[in-house]
Design a protein around this motif. Sequence first.
Motif, mmCIF file in Angstrom:
data_model
loop_
_atom_site.group_PDB
_atom_site.id
_atom_site.type_symbol
_atom_site.label_atom_id
_atom_site.label_comp_id
_atom_site.label_asym_id
_atom_site.label_seq_id
_atom_site.Cartn_x
_atom_site.Cartn_y
_atom_site.Cartn_z
ATOM 1 N N LEU A 371 -0.731 1.375 4.851
ATOM 2 C CA LEU A 371 -0.952 -0.052 5.102
ATOM 3 C C LEU A 371 -1.337 -0.775 3.822
ATOM 4 O O LEU A 371 -0.846 -1.871 3.540
ATOM 5 C CB LEU A 371 -2.045 -0.230 6.157
ATOM 6 N N GLY A 372 -2.220 -0.172 3.040
ATOM 7 C CA GLY A 372 -2.672 -0.800 1.805
ATOM 8 C C GLY A 372 -1.565 -0.968 0.787
ATOM 9 O O GLY A 372 -1.391 -2.049 0.210
ATOM 10 N N LEU A 373 -0.787 0.084 0.561
ATOM 11 C CA LEU A 373 0.287 0.011 -0.425
ATOM 12 C C LEU A 373 1.358 -0.989 0.009
ATOM 13 O O LEU A 373 1.936 -1.692 -0.819
ATOM 14 C CB LEU A 373 0.903 1.396 -0.616
ATOM 15 N N GLY A 374 1.618 -1.058 1.315
ATOM 16 C CA GLY A 374 2.587 -2.034 1.797
ATOM 17 C C GLY A 374 2.113 -3.460 1.588
ATOM 18 O O GLY A 374 2.893 -4.351 1.232
ATOM 19 N N LEU A 375 0.806 -3.694 1.799
ATOM 20 C CA LEU A 375 0.248 -5.026 1.579
ATOM 21 C C LEU A 375 0.294 -5.425 0.110
ATOM 22 O O LEU A 375 0.382 -6.609 -0.219
ATOM 23 C CB LEU A 375 -1.197 -5.075 2.079
ATOM 24 N N VAL A 376 0.221 -4.452 -0.785
ATOM 25 C CA VAL A 376 0.279 -4.755 -2.216
ATOM 26 C C VAL A 376 1.712 -4.971 -2.670
ATOM 27 O O VAL A 376 2.021 -5.925 -3.396
ATOM 28 C CB VAL A 376 -0.365 -3.621 -3.040
ATOM 29 N N PHE A 377 2.616 -4.102 -2.254
ATOM 30 C CA PHE A 377 3.959 -4.048 -2.839
ATOM 31 C C PHE A 377 4.762 -5.322 -2.598
ATOM 32 O O PHE A 377 5.362 -5.874 -3.521
ATOM 33 C CB PHE A 377 4.710 -2.843 -2.270
ATOM 34 N N VAL A 378 4.790 -5.799 -1.354
ATOM 35 C CA VAL A 378 5.641 -6.948 -1.036
ATOM 36 C C VAL A 378 5.178 -8.235 -1.725
ATOM 37 O O VAL A 378 5.966 -8.867 -2.437
ATOM 38 C CB VAL A 378 5.727 -7.142 0.492
ATOM 39 N N PRO A 379 3.909 -8.664 -1.558
ATOM 40 C CA PRO A 379 3.502 -9.895 -2.256
ATOM 41 C C PRO A 379 3.547 -9.757 -3.768
ATOM 42 O O PRO A 379 3.858 -10.714 -4.472
ATOM 43 C CB PRO A 379 2.074 -10.135 -1.759
#
Length: 512
Positions: A371-379
Amino acid sequence: MSTPETHREVPHRGLITISIMLATVMQVLDTTIANVALPSMTGDLGASRDTINWVLTSYIVSAAIMTPVTGWLSDRVGRKELFLVSVVGFVVFSMLCGVAWSLESMVAFRLMQGVFGAAIVPLSQTFLLDINPRERHGQAMAIWGAGIMVGPIIGPTLGGWLTESFNWRWVFFINLPVGIVAFIGMLIYLPSIAKRARSFDFFGFAMLSLGVGALQLMLDRGADADWFSSVEIWIELGLSLTGFWIFIVHTIMGDHPFIDPKIFLDRNFATGLVFIFVIGVILLASLALLPPMLSAIFAYPTITTGLVMAPRGVGTMISMLVVGRIVHRMDPRILVVIGLLLTAQSLYDMSGFSPQMDSWPIIVSGIVQGLGLGLVFVPLTTVAFATLDARFRTDATALFSLVRNIGSSIGISIVSALLTRNVQVNHAELSAHINPFNPNLWMAMPDAARSDPTALARVDGMVNTQALMISYVDDFKLMMLVTLAALPLIFLLRRPQYGNAGGGSAPAAHMD
């Protein structure tokens, strides 16, 4: 420059996206899918445990060297044409890897596989940015990021299943049907971009290739060569530093450098490169640590390891799909901060692992980290390209992929080296307390205190397990600190404005 409305005129956007992502996932999978098949290859190819690693090294080094040249090649031969040639070449050499008859042939085919595969990831990102209006870039990068980040997670599991159920050669044969579908889809639906005359800075490319190639070779060979105790590693370090230094000076001072230095004047993109380096360290370094930990300490077979790690990929996909829809409705920098804090929390939880636990803490921490890496990668990806002039986009995506891959290589090398060193240190410290004068030993295992060989062997096994577990925990703590150290970089990012079609808009897509 085109306006955002130009993008809406691109037909078959969904089919283009599917075709592009099939090619992307195919290429990303090959960075990890072959790892678990190496033991099976050793006997068939007549290789030793040390020399078989060249199957991985050849691919990594060739892909790293060819990634920066993607921008020039796409301008010279055409972006669509380069993408199609890359997919065909990648599939052809994948099939040749599957029929390799010796270590030498396998290394040669893997090298060429890396050459053709290098452009696939940056070109896929460029096309997704080009065919979507700026307000849809977040969703486009969510789809792209899901393939980029989930691919390495499922790669070892898929590779292990193919190897156990069929043969290691199917690790490469699996690319054929995926490549055919991706090629047909791109051939029919992919828009053609006008070619652009552009001179080639051979000297700049040679110096960058020297720096990148020597660095990747050093990182991949370091563990086998005992790092800086080896002359080979010192030579590779010297070549890498020399190549990068000359490249930087040439880029600043040259008239027509290989990479236009103006690309680094965009603050969002420059900061994004630092961020994606950190993400590369965390993503693949943790992935490189978990499978051997689950095998050595918990005795999980390959399939079970894959199932335990699968929720991490699910968490990543969920967060990416959600954030892709909200990234334009709120400040993306807030999402990056939340993502980094979640990632740090997951690594903190992983630092509490013990040999006595079940699989639940691994699953939970994996979901949180996903969840954390996904929240970082896209924005992060969206913000990094939001203010960048569109004429730099292909070069920028190539640099983005290169820096992420270098971060992954450095991260894996550092945690692996620290793991090896700390196991020895922890074993020595724990063993110092195993002696006949320790009353705790007499109470827990009196036979060992009496120097019974069987009991001592059992104690040594317990010490080895504890020393290994402590070493893994130390690595997780280090990655947590690296994640937290990246937080202040958020103040360097500017929030993009999506209401205009400034320099960050994409070039018009000329349809066939």
